[in-house]
Design an enzyme around this catalytic site. Structure first.
Site, mmCIF file in Angstrom:
data_model
loop_
_atom_site.group_PDB
_atom_site.id
_atom_site.type_symbol
_atom_site.label_atom_id
_atom_site.label_comp_id
_atom_site.label_asym_id
_atom_site.label_seq_id
_atom_site.Cartn_x
_atom_site.Cartn_y
_atom_site.Cartn_z
ATOM 1 N N GLN A 13 4.205 16.528 12.584
ATOM 2 C CA GLN A 13 4.620 16.317 13.741
ATOM 3 C C GLN A 13 6.241 16.150 13.574
ATOM 4 O OE1 GLN A 13 1.901 14.529 16.724
ATOM 5 N NE2 GLN A 13 1.544 13.489 14.872
ATOM 6 N N LYS A 27 0.756 4.048 -3.032
ATOM 7 C CA LYS A 27 0.417 5.404 -2.799
ATOM 8 C C LYS A 27 1.679 6.616 -3.152
ATOM 9 C CE LYS A 27 -3.917 4.843 -1.915
ATOM 10 N NZ LYS A 27 -4.912 5.383 -3.036
ATOM 11 N N LYS A 80 -13.635 8.252 7.854
ATOM 12 C CA LYS A 80 -14.861 6.929 8.115
ATOM 13 C C LYS A 80 -15.458 6.674 6.942
ATOM 14 C CE LYS A 80 -15.956 9.363 12.595
ATOM 15 N NZ LYS A 80 -16.944 10.262 13.342
ATOM 16 N N THR A 81 -14.862 5.630 6.655
ATOM 17 C CA THR A 81 -15.061 5.057 5.103
ATOM 18 C C THR A 81 -15.058 3.433 5.486
ATOM 19 O OG1 THR A 81 -13.155 4.923 3.906
ATOM 20 C CG2 THR A 81 -14.516 7.092 3.766
ATOM 21 N N TYR A 112 0.762 -1.201 -0.004
ATOM 22 C CA TYR A 112 0.026 0.130 0.033
ATOM 23 C C TYR A 112 0.908 1.214 0.008
ATOM 24 C CZ TYR A 112 -4.006 3.018 1.265
ATOM 25 O OH TYR A 112 -4.629 4.014 1.282
#
Length: 262
Positions: free
Chosen positions: A262, A164, A196-197, A160
């Site tokens: 961060q 990406k 939220k999927t 992944y």
């Protein structure tokens, strides 16, 4: 007569739109004046979405069954979308899948190639076959949906992460080619964190089916201390699809609650 809005009169093709981020993007662009062609391997889901949009905004949406890993399917879908919408000015390469959570020494070629085909090759096919029509529109925009996982790695997500990151860099190549060619087509990438999927379902399963617990765990590394909503991403896509971003190309937009700051 075009409906008013920030993308009034534009025509958008959105892949992976039967649910999740793609569904939110389709509603957002349609409500802001665009006609939308929604595609998905889940043909019934795409058709249901188009029907719902058309019930609110007549003749605003079209739906097509679409295997984004099939180049011939891309040719057909783009041709149909151009014919149905009288052109194409926006492409959103949204379709994508997760990977098996395995460390590199246990990964399989099957897993690697499956994720590569959906997450990377589909983006190449989309850019390749939509580009002539985007150029003809006079002001085209490509929005490729990547991930924060393309900018920061994590163990167990090699396939992944790699895909990406590839989408991120490929976006810049397309942006520079379009600029060098004076095509008036822009290309940018969007990098969400946890949203939220249904892509969060594996994390919920790992939390024993407790959605609240899964969300709490996922939000620990996010400065804003929450996970995102689909519209958080859709609003970014709307900006990049609109002429408001006419001087923005080859850029990456992090929708991550401050995670990568961060």
């Amino acid at each position: 007569m075009a409906r008013p809005g920030r993308v009034a009169g534009k025509q958008a093709l959105i892949t992976g739109a039967a649910g999740g981020l793609g569904e939110a993007m389709a509603w957002m662009l349609a409500r802001e004046g665009a006609r939308v062609a929604v595609t998905d391997l889940n043909a019934g889901g795409a058709e249901a979405l188009a029907a719902a949009i058309n019930a609110e905004l007549p003749a605003a949406a079209f739906a097509y069954a679409h295997d984004v890993t099939d180049e011939a399917a891309w040719v057909s879908v783009v041709e149909r979308a151009v014919a149905d919408m009288d052109g194409l000015s926006i492409l959103v390469n949204n379709a994508g899948i997760g990977c098996d959570f395995v460390w590199s020494e246990q990964d399989t070629l099957e897993n690697w190639r499956r994720v590569q085909a959906v997450n990377v090759e589909s983006v190449m096919f989309g850019c390749k076959h939509a580009m002539p029509h985007l150029r003809a529109s006079g002001a085209g925009s490509i929005v490729n949906i990547s991930s924060v996982a393309g900018l920061a790695a994590a163990p167990g997500m090699g396939a992944y992460n790699a895909t990406k990151a590839a989408v991120w860099m490929y976006t810049k190549t397309v942006a520079l080619e379009a600029a060098k060619g004076d095509w008036n087509v822009r290309c940018n990438s969007v990098h969400p964190v946890f949203i939220k999927t249904p892509i969060l379902d594996p994390f919920i399963a790992m939390a024993g089916g407790d959605e609240a617990k899964a969300h709490e765990r996922l939000s620990r590394g996010i400065p804003l201390k929450r996970i995102g909503e689909p519209n958080d991403v859709a609003y970014c896509v709307l900006y990049l699809a609109s002429d408001e971003s006419k001087f923005v190309t080859g850029a990456e937009f992090k929708i991550d609650g401050g995670m990568l700051a961060q």
